[in-house]
Design a protein around this motif. Structure first.
Motif, PDB file in Angstrom:
ATOM      1  N   ARG A 220      11.402  -8.047 -21.511  1.00 31.71           N
ATOM      2  CA  ARG A 220      12.551  -7.802 -20.629  1.00 31.71           C
ATOM      3  C   ARG A 220      13.863  -7.901 -21.385  1.00 31.71           C
ATOM      4  O   ARG A 220      14.773  -7.082 -21.194  1.00 31.71           O
ATOM      5  CB  ARG A 220      12.552  -8.802 -19.467  1.00 31.71           C
ATOM      6  N   LEU A 221      13.973  -8.907 -22.258  1.00 30.00           N
ATOM      7  CA  LEU A 221      15.225  -9.099 -22.977  1.00 30.00           C
ATOM      8  C   LEU A 221      15.470  -7.987 -23.994  1.00 30.00           C
ATOM      9  O   LEU A 221      16.615  -7.572 -24.205  1.00 30.00           O
ATOM     10  CB  LEU A 221      15.230 -10.467 -23.671  1.00 30.00           C
ATOM     11  N   VAL A 222      14.398  -7.519 -24.626  1.00 34.20           N
ATOM     12  CA  VAL A 222      14.540  -6.398 -25.573  1.00 34.20           C
ATOM     13  C   VAL A 222      14.989  -5.148 -24.817  1.00 34.20           C
ATOM     14  O   VAL A 222      15.871  -4.398 -25.295  1.00 34.20           O
ATOM     15  CB  VAL A 222      13.227  -6.154 -26.334  1.00 34.20           C
ATOM     16  N   GLU A 223      14.425  -4.910 -23.648  1.00 35.67           N
ATOM     17  CA  GLU A 223      14.840  -3.743 -22.847  1.00 35.67           C
ATOM     18  C   GLU A 223      16.292  -3.863 -22.429  1.00 35.67           C
ATOM     19  O   GLU A 223      17.014  -2.871 -22.349  1.00 35.67           O
ATOM     20  CB  GLU A 223      13.934  -3.633 -21.616  1.00 35.67           C
ATOM     21  N   ARG A 224      16.732  -5.089 -22.178  1.00 35.23           N
ATOM     22  CA  ARG A 224      18.098  -5.306 -21.704  1.00 35.23           C
ATOM     23  C   ARG A 224      19.124  -5.303 -22.827  1.00 35.23           C
ATOM     24  O   ARG A 224      20.233  -4.789 -22.686  1.00 35.23           O
ATOM     25  CB  ARG A 224      18.157  -6.646 -20.951  1.00 35.23           C
ATOM     26  N   HIS A 225      18.747  -5.895 -23.988  1.00 31.85           N
ATOM     27  CA  HIS A 225      19.735  -6.133 -25.043  1.00 31.85           C
ATOM     28  C   HIS A 225      19.435  -5.419 -26.359  1.00 31.85           C
ATOM     29  O   HIS A 225      20.241  -5.475 -27.271  1.00 31.85           O
ATOM     30  CB  HIS A 225      19.828  -7.634 -25.340  1.00 31.85           C
ATOM     31  N   GLY A 226      18.282  -4.799 -26.486  1.00 28.98           N
ATOM     32  CA  GLY A 226      17.888  -4.270 -27.798  1.00 28.98           C
ATOM     33  C   GLY A 226      16.924  -5.213 -28.457  1.00 28.98           C
ATOM     34  O   GLY A 226      16.411  -6.150 -27.838  1.00 28.98           O
ATOM     35  N   ASP A 227      16.666  -5.002 -29.753  1.00 24.96           N
ATOM     36  CA  ASP A 227      15.621  -5.790 -30.433  1.00 24.96           C
ATOM     37  C   ASP A 227      16.097  -7.133 -30.958  1.00 24.96           C
ATOM     38  O   ASP A 227      15.369  -7.824 -31.661  1.00 24.96           O
ATOM     39  CB  ASP A 227      14.981  -4.986 -31.570  1.00 24.96           C
ATOM     40  N   GLY A 228      17.334  -7.536 -30.639  1.00 27.71           N
ATOM     41  CA  GLY A 228      17.812  -8.860 -31.040  1.00 27.71           C
ATOM     42  C   GLY A 228      18.576  -8.877 -32.325  1.00 27.71           C
ATOM     43  O   GLY A 228      19.062  -9.916 -32.753  1.00 27.71           O
ATOM     44  N   ARG A 229      18.705  -7.741 -33.004  1.00 29.74           N
ATOM     45  CA  ARG A 229      19.424  -7.714 -34.274  1.00 29.74           C
ATOM     46  C   ARG A 229      20.839  -7.219 -34.071  1.00 29.74           C
ATOM     47  O   ARG A 229      21.127  -6.545 -33.099  1.00 29.74           O
ATOM     48  CB  ARG A 229      18.701  -6.819 -35.281  1.00 29.74           C
TER      49      ARG A 229
END
Length: 229
Positions: A220-229
């Motif tokens: 969910r967080l990757v879909e919301r914010h990207g892959d974290g990088r």
């Protein structure tokens, strides 16, 4: 850059490694950040030798990448890396549970179990409150103490490495959330109680649910914010 915590002169290699590891874990030393041995040595006011040794140790733990003629870079974990880390944790955990089912649970002594439960309570409380920095430390200590069930130092070290790397990926994504209260897994106490009671099947179900929660949350967080990088 890190450096808010002074480094004492004894055991410099380990202290520098611990300090930098905490900076990476909490996201204050961001993924992709480049630095040299000289930068860190100047920052802490120490010689290059213990710094180089500490950085090599962190590279061996998979937290830093060595850049030829350039120094070091904080490793950038991807969402695929994270899924692989959880899969590795799952495979190791399943092996542990199979052994416990075959040979019976390896119960901790009373004082050890009391310590695990205190760690569990602290981690669950931090997760419910959304206190991420506190949660990271309590969660890692909780799982380290539970890892004695393996009765195998190599497995303990491997599991700790997987958990640290998992947090390194997750933290930047979690910090983008406006409110982390109750977002992270909170069932540490239930797992501690299952272990205390020798309930191997119950512990297995809790760990399976935890891994599913982790994968779902990061997706969910990757879909919301990207892959974290």
């Amino acid at each position: 850059m890190p450096g808010s915590t002074p480094v004492r002169r004894s055991s410099l290699r380990q202290q520098i490694a611990d300090a930098l590891r905490d900076e990476v874990l909490t996201g204050r030393l961001a993924a992709g950040r480049h630095f040299t041995v000289k930068e860190i040595a100047d920052l802490y006011g120490v010689s290059a030798t213990p710094v180089r040794e500490a950085l090599v140790d962190l590279a061996a733990q998979g937290l830093l990448d060595v850049e030829h003629h350039r120094g070091f870079q904080v490793r950038q974990f991807t969402h695929d890396d994270y899924r692989g880390l959880v899969e590795a944790r799952t495979l190791v955990s399943e092996g542990i549970f199979r052994r416990l089912a075959a040979h019976g649970p390896l119960l901790l002594p009373d004082e050890g179990m009391a310590s695990v439960r205190r760690r569990a309570e602290a981690a669950a409380s931090a997760a419910r409150a959304g206190a991420l920095d506190v949660l990271i430390g309590c969660d890692l200590r909780f799982w380290r103490e539970l890892a004695v069930l393996t009765a195998n130092t190599h497995v303990c070290e491997f599991l700790d490495r997987l958990r640290v790397q998992s947090w390194v990926f997750a933290v930047p994504l979690l910090r983008r959330e406006p409110d982390l209260a109750g977002v992270c897994w909170t069932e540490h106490v239930a797992l501690a109680d299952a272990i205390r009671d020798g309930d191997t099947q119950g512990a297995r179900r809790i760990v399976e649910a935890y891994n599913e929660h982790s994968l779902s949350l990061m997706r969910r967080l990757v879909e919301r914010h990207g892959d974290g990088r």
